[in-house]
Design an enzyme around this catalytic site. Structure first.
Site, PDB file in Angstrom:
ATOM      1  N   ASP A 197      -6.402   8.450   9.297  1.00  0.00           N
ATOM      2  CA  ASP A 197      -5.036   8.154   9.705  1.00  0.00           C
ATOM      3  C   ASP A 197      -4.740   8.667  11.103  1.00  0.00           C
ATOM      4  O   ASP A 197      -5.165   9.759  11.496  1.00  0.00           O
ATOM      5  CB  ASP A 197      -4.042   8.781   8.715  1.00  0.00           C
ATOM      6  N   GLU A 233       0.854  -1.185   0.000  1.00  0.00           N
ATOM      7  CA  GLU A 233       0.000   0.000   0.000  1.00  0.00           C
ATOM      8  C   GLU A 233       0.892   1.238   0.000  1.00  0.00           C
ATOM      9  O   GLU A 233       1.811   1.344   0.818  1.00  0.00           O
ATOM     10  CB  GLU A 233      -0.875   0.033   1.251  1.00  0.00           C
ATOM     11  N   TYR A 251     -11.004  -5.249   3.206  1.00  0.00           N
ATOM     12  CA  TYR A 251     -10.086  -4.700   4.204  1.00  0.00           C
ATOM     13  C   TYR A 251     -10.843  -4.596   5.529  1.00  0.00           C
ATOM     14  O   TYR A 251     -11.673  -3.716   5.699  1.00  0.00           O
ATOM     15  CB  TYR A 251      -9.605  -3.327   3.728  1.00  0.00           C
TER      16      TYR A 251
END
Length: 268
Positions: free
Chosen positions: A60, A49, A174
């Protein structure tokens, strides 16, 4: 370079779990990122990634936010990242999955964005803030360009939403291991094992677990729970930024990737 789906199928045929490292493009600089990608590929990464720096990375945690800020301060743009991918992709075997937010895709135009990243050599895309209601338009454009869009399942998602995500996901699903943002966690919640089992009843698509995975023993635990892949981000980004000397950062990256590879593929 295989597609994301082809890589997972090859691993399934060998009954192996995928190791998927994450690094931020342009941190500390693009040349070091290129070296990092080649190093990860050489040390056992099955897919990689690559984060595109963005000014408002809501998914994040502090480590990757700081890396994105440093990269942006040095002027790293999406075009710079694509130029990097175009240079490195032919030299590695691990498919590159770009990680970006929805706004840059809309700004460029959905069709143009996918044409551009496909031309650069990317094979997959993760968009953490992509609304489920708009997934179809994105995946249609992606399919036309040969890009697979990986969708995220949160630990708080109800079964009906998980089902809808599983049906539209490409490449792999994911599975987010924690509620909240990316970052280093001390342990993996038992809830992840239950979610993996639930997903198995809903889909036969590969499932990779990420967000919070930071140690080889955690990666091994996820493999033992039946994860098809393990995504490790902040722990790699932190090591790469651990020294003012990029060479030392690459060395730390190499050691950690080797340890993780041994954890997810103990007999390899």
């Amino acid at each position: 370079m295989k597609s994301v789906s082809e890589q997972f199928q090859a691993l399934r045929d060998r009954q192996q779990c995928a190791l998927i490292p994450f690094v931020t493009a342009g941190d500390p600089d693009l040349a070091t990122t290129a070296t990092a990608l080649k190093t990860l590929d050489r040390c056992g990464a099955d897919l990689i990634e690559l984060g595109v720096p963005y000014s408002a990375p809501l998914a994040d945690g502090p480590v990757i936010q700081a890396a994105a800020t440093r990269a942006l301060q040095k002027g790293t743009s999406l075009d710079d990242v694509l130029a990097l991918v175009k240079t490195v992709a032919p030299e590695i075997s691990a498919p590159i999955i770009l990680f970006t937010y929805y706004n840059p895709i809309l700004n460029r135009g959905i069709n143009q964005f996918f044409q551009d990243i496909a031309a650069a050599g990317a094979k997959g895309l993760v968009v953490p803030d992509l609304p489920l209601e708009e997934v179809a338009a994105v995946t249609d454009a992606a399919t036309q360009s040969g890009i697979e869009v990986i969708l995220l399942v949160a630990p708080t998602s109800p079964k009906e939403r998980i089902q809808a995500i599983a049906e539209q996901a490409q490449g792999f699903i994911y599975l987010v291991s924690v509620t909240g943002v990316t970052g280093i966690r001390a342990e993996i919640q038992d809830r992840v094992k239950d979610l993996l089992e639930e997903l198995r009843t809903l889909t036969d698509k590969p499932v990779a677990v990420g967000f919070g995975v930071s140690q080889p023993d955690q990666a091994a635990q996820l493999r033992s729970w039946g994860a098809d892949g393990v995504v490790v981000g902040s722990a790699f980004v932190k090591r790469l930024a651990s020294s003012d000397d990029p060479t030392a950062g690459i060395a730390a990256l190499e050691t950690f990737c080797t340890d993780l590879h041994q954890a997810v593929k103990p007999s390899a």
